[in-house]
Write a protein that holds these residues in place. Structure first.
Motif, mmCIF file in Angstrom:
data_model
loop_
_atom_site.group_PDB
_atom_site.id
_atom_site.type_symbol
_atom_site.label_atom_id
_atom_site.label_comp_id
_atom_site.label_asym_id
_atom_site.label_seq_id
_atom_site.Cartn_x
_atom_site.Cartn_y
_atom_site.Cartn_z
ATOM 1 N N THR A 150 0.694 -1.535 -0.019
ATOM 2 C CA THR A 150 0.030 -0.436 0.237
ATOM 3 C C THR A 150 0.833 1.404 -0.127
ATOM 4 O O THR A 150 1.529 1.442 0.662
ATOM 5 C CB THR A 150 -0.934 0.288 1.448
ATOM 6 N N ILE A 151 0.300 1.969 -1.167
ATOM 7 C CA ILE A 151 2.022 3.844 -1.093
ATOM 8 C C ILE A 151 0.612 3.854 -1.292
ATOM 9 O O ILE A 151 -0.603 4.174 -1.501
ATOM 10 C CB ILE A 151 2.374 3.126 -2.393
ATOM 11 N N GLY A 152 0.697 5.131 0.109
ATOM 12 C CA GLY A 152 -0.491 6.265 0.195
ATOM 13 C C GLY A 152 -1.475 5.594 0.999
ATOM 14 O O GLY A 152 -1.937 4.484 1.895
ATOM 15 N N GLU A 153 -2.300 6.232 0.021
ATOM 16 C CA GLU A 153 -4.027 5.391 0.261
ATOM 17 C C GLU A 153 -4.469 4.148 -0.593
ATOM 18 O O GLU A 153 -5.264 3.571 -0.570
ATOM 19 C CB GLU A 153 -5.106 6.324 0.669
ATOM 20 N N SER A 154 -3.246 3.673 -2.100
ATOM 21 C CA SER A 154 -3.526 2.803 -3.138
ATOM 22 C C SER A 154 -3.015 1.955 -3.287
ATOM 23 O O SER A 154 -1.495 1.970 -2.567
ATOM 24 C CB SER A 154 -3.384 3.568 -4.473
ATOM 25 N N SER A 157 0.160 -3.944 -6.514
ATOM 26 C CA SER A 157 0.077 -5.083 -6.513
ATOM 27 C C SER A 157 1.752 -5.369 -7.525
ATOM 28 O O SER A 157 2.444 -4.747 -8.564
ATOM 29 C CB SER A 157 -0.750 -6.343 -7.466
ATOM 30 N N LEU A 158 3.045 -6.389 -7.263
ATOM 31 C CA LEU A 158 4.426 -6.070 -7.781
ATOM 32 C C LEU A 158 4.002 -7.448 -7.560
ATOM 33 O O LEU A 158 3.953 -8.284 -6.908
ATOM 34 C CB LEU A 158 4.944 -5.990 -7.023
ATOM 35 N N SER A 159 4.059 -8.442 -8.965
ATOM 36 C CA SER A 159 4.788 -9.687 -9.268
ATOM 37 C C SER A 159 4.958 -9.867 -10.878
ATOM 38 O O SER A 159 5.299 -8.485 -11.580
ATOM 39 C CB SER A 159 2.899 -9.933 -10.008
ATOM 40 N N TRP A 160 6.011 -10.784 -10.532
ATOM 41 C CA TRP A 160 6.977 -10.609 -11.711
ATOM 42 C C TRP A 160 7.859 -12.515 -11.287
ATOM 43 O O TRP A 160 8.014 -12.874 -10.900
ATOM 44 C CB TRP A 160 8.399 -10.120 -11.717
ATOM 45 N N GLY A 161 8.127 -13.063 -12.709
ATOM 46 C CA GLY A 161 8.740 -14.098 -12.623
ATOM 47 C C GLY A 161 10.323 -14.124 -13.795
ATOM 48 O O GLY A 161 10.613 -15.061 -14.327
ATOM 49 N N HIS A 162 10.473 -13.325 -14.421
ATOM 50 C CA HIS A 162 12.057 -12.715 -15.406
ATOM 51 C C HIS A 162 12.472 -11.893 -15.175
ATOM 52 O O HIS A 162 11.793 -10.714 -14.313
ATOM 53 C CB HIS A 162 11.640 -13.086 -16.527
ATOM 54 N N ARG A 163 13.158 -11.514 -15.199
ATOM 55 C CA ARG A 163 14.679 -10.414 -15.063
ATOM 56 C C ARG A 163 13.531 -8.739 -15.673
ATOM 57 O O ARG A 163 13.480 -7.954 -15.489
ATOM 58 C CB ARG A 163 15.234 -10.578 -16.022
ATOM 59 N N ARG A 164 13.027 -9.124 -17.274
ATOM 60 C CA ARG A 164 12.743 -7.789 -17.651
ATOM 61 C C ARG A 164 11.121 -7.286 -16.737
ATOM 62 O O ARG A 164 10.997 -6.238 -16.251
ATOM 63 C CB ARG A 164 11.759 -8.441 -18.793
ATOM 64 N N GLU A 165 10.717 -8.545 -16.774
ATOM 65 C CA GLU A 165 9.485 -7.873 -15.468
ATOM 66 C C GLU A 165 9.576 -7.569 -14.098
ATOM 67 O O GLU A 165 9.296 -6.582 -13.298
ATOM 68 C CB GLU A 165 8.617 -9.447 -14.890
ATOM 69 N N ALA A 166 10.737 -8.020 -13.535
ATOM 70 C CA ALA A 166 11.581 -7.224 -11.962
ATOM 71 C C ALA A 166 11.765 -5.797 -12.623
ATOM 72 O O ALA A 166 11.596 -4.943 -11.549
ATOM 73 C CB ALA A 166 13.041 -8.240 -12.036
ATOM 74 N N THR A 167 12.309 -5.624 -13.685
ATOM 75 C CA THR A 167 12.465 -4.435 -14.219
ATOM 76 C C THR A 167 11.609 -3.118 -13.769
ATOM 77 O O THR A 167 12.044 -1.735 -13.962
ATOM 78 C CB THR A 167 13.505 -4.544 -15.467
ATOM 79 N N VAL A 168 10.644 -3.411 -14.869
ATOM 80 C CA VAL A 168 9.235 -2.866 -14.557
ATOM 81 C C VAL A 168 8.542 -2.837 -13.373
ATOM 82 O O VAL A 168 8.277 -1.167 -13.333
ATOM 83 C CB VAL A 168 8.053 -3.833 -15.383
ATOM 84 N N CYS A 169 8.606 -3.921 -12.713
ATOM 85 C CA CYS A 169 8.111 -3.976 -11.140
ATOM 86 C C CYS A 169 9.136 -2.685 -10.524
ATOM 87 O O CYS A 169 8.603 -2.242 -9.720
ATOM 88 C CB CYS A 169 8.013 -4.974 -9.905
ATOM 89 N N SER A 170 10.675 -2.568 -10.589
ATOM 90 C CA SER A 170 11.095 -1.884 -10.065
ATOM 91 C C SER A 170 10.982 -0.312 -10.252
ATOM 92 O O SER A 170 10.452 0.563 -9.838
ATOM 93 C CB SER A 170 12.856 -2.211 -10.531
ATOM 94 N N ARG A 171 10.493 -0.132 -12.202
ATOM 95 C CA ARG A 171 10.587 1.221 -11.897
ATOM 96 C C ARG A 171 9.347 1.620 -11.156
ATOM 97 O O ARG A 171 9.181 3.330 -11.234
ATOM 98 C CB ARG A 171 10.013 1.310 -12.907
ATOM 99 N N GLY A 172 8.196 0.626 -11.568
ATOM 100 C CA GLY A 172 6.446 1.530 -11.575
ATOM 101 C C GLY A 172 6.970 1.897 -10.044
ATOM 102 O O GLY A 172 6.165 2.607 -9.250
#
Length: 225
Positions: A150-154, A157-172
């Motif tokens: 929960t960030i602030g009041e929102s 969801s973070l979900s990753w299964g390989h490096r590209r998805e992990a990078t996207v989650c980090s950026r988000g």
């Protein structure tokens, strides 16, 4: 961070000789301030601005007789009510990572190009990581995961299964946290590490290390602010 395909296409178009000739008259009374960050270092898996490309750009700027100015000199002119010198270009670099010392500063020095590095003093002291690097490192250590934060009041969801998805989650996650207080950022970084069972090293790994104060002093004596 390397530019995406759209940014690369725009950059390549703006770098073409035809566009440069059209653009030149419009830059005579304005200053262009370039804001750089990380510099590519394959040995340490650092993605960023390529040193060979920076060298080529500096060589072309000198060849085309652009005024490579320091940020402080530009500010002094503006404070005095004077316009920038014709064809002024200013280079700045954020944060002060070690790749500034290894890659960028030697190139700026070789072309007698002033540059301004905005140092994070606690980072250079070795007292702390950059918080966004903590998040990148933590997520990169886990091959796959799914967690809810929960960030602030929102919720997020973070979900990753390989490096590209992990990078996207980090950026988000980094983008969402930028608008939060440093207390919230630190708390959520700790929660992330706890939830995915990652223990952060006390000092940053080689990829995320800062310049040393010795390097800062060395380059400060050679035209880097």
């Amino acid at each position: 961070m390397s530019p995406g395909p759209v940014k690369r296409a725009i950059r390549d178009a703006l770098n073409s000789s035809a566009i440069a000739r059209l653009w030149a008259p419009m830059t005579r009374s304005v200053a262009t301030v370039l804001m750089l960050h990380r510099f590519r270092d394959d040995e340490r898996d650092v993605r960023g601005h390529d040193g060979a490309l920076l060298r080529a750009h500096l060589e072309q700027l000198r060849k085309d007789k652009y005024n490579l100015s320091s940020l402080s000199d530009l500010i002094r002119r503006l404070d005095a009510g004077e316009p920038p010198l014709p064809r002024t270009v200013v280079f700045t670099v954020d944060d002060g990572y070690a790749d500034v010392d290894r890659v960028a500063a030697p190139l700026f020095n070789a072309f007698d190009c002033p540059a301004t590095v905005f140092l994070v003093t606690g980072f250079v002291d070795g007292d702390r990581w950059q918080w966004d690097d903590m998040i990148r490192f933590a997520i990169s250590q886990v091959p796959s995961a799914h967690i809810e934060l929960t960030i602030g009041e929102s919720p997020m969801s973070l979900s990753w299964g390989h490096r590209r998805e992990a990078t996207v989650c980090s950026r988000g996650l980094i983008e969402r946290l930028k608008s939060q207080s440093i207390t919230t950022i630190e708390r959520k970084t700790e929660e992330l590490c706890r939830r995915i069972d990652v223990q952060l090293p006390i000092t940053p790994p080689e990829k995320y290390k800062p310049m040393t104060w010795g390097a800062v002093k060395h380059w400060a004596s050679r035209g880097i602010d």
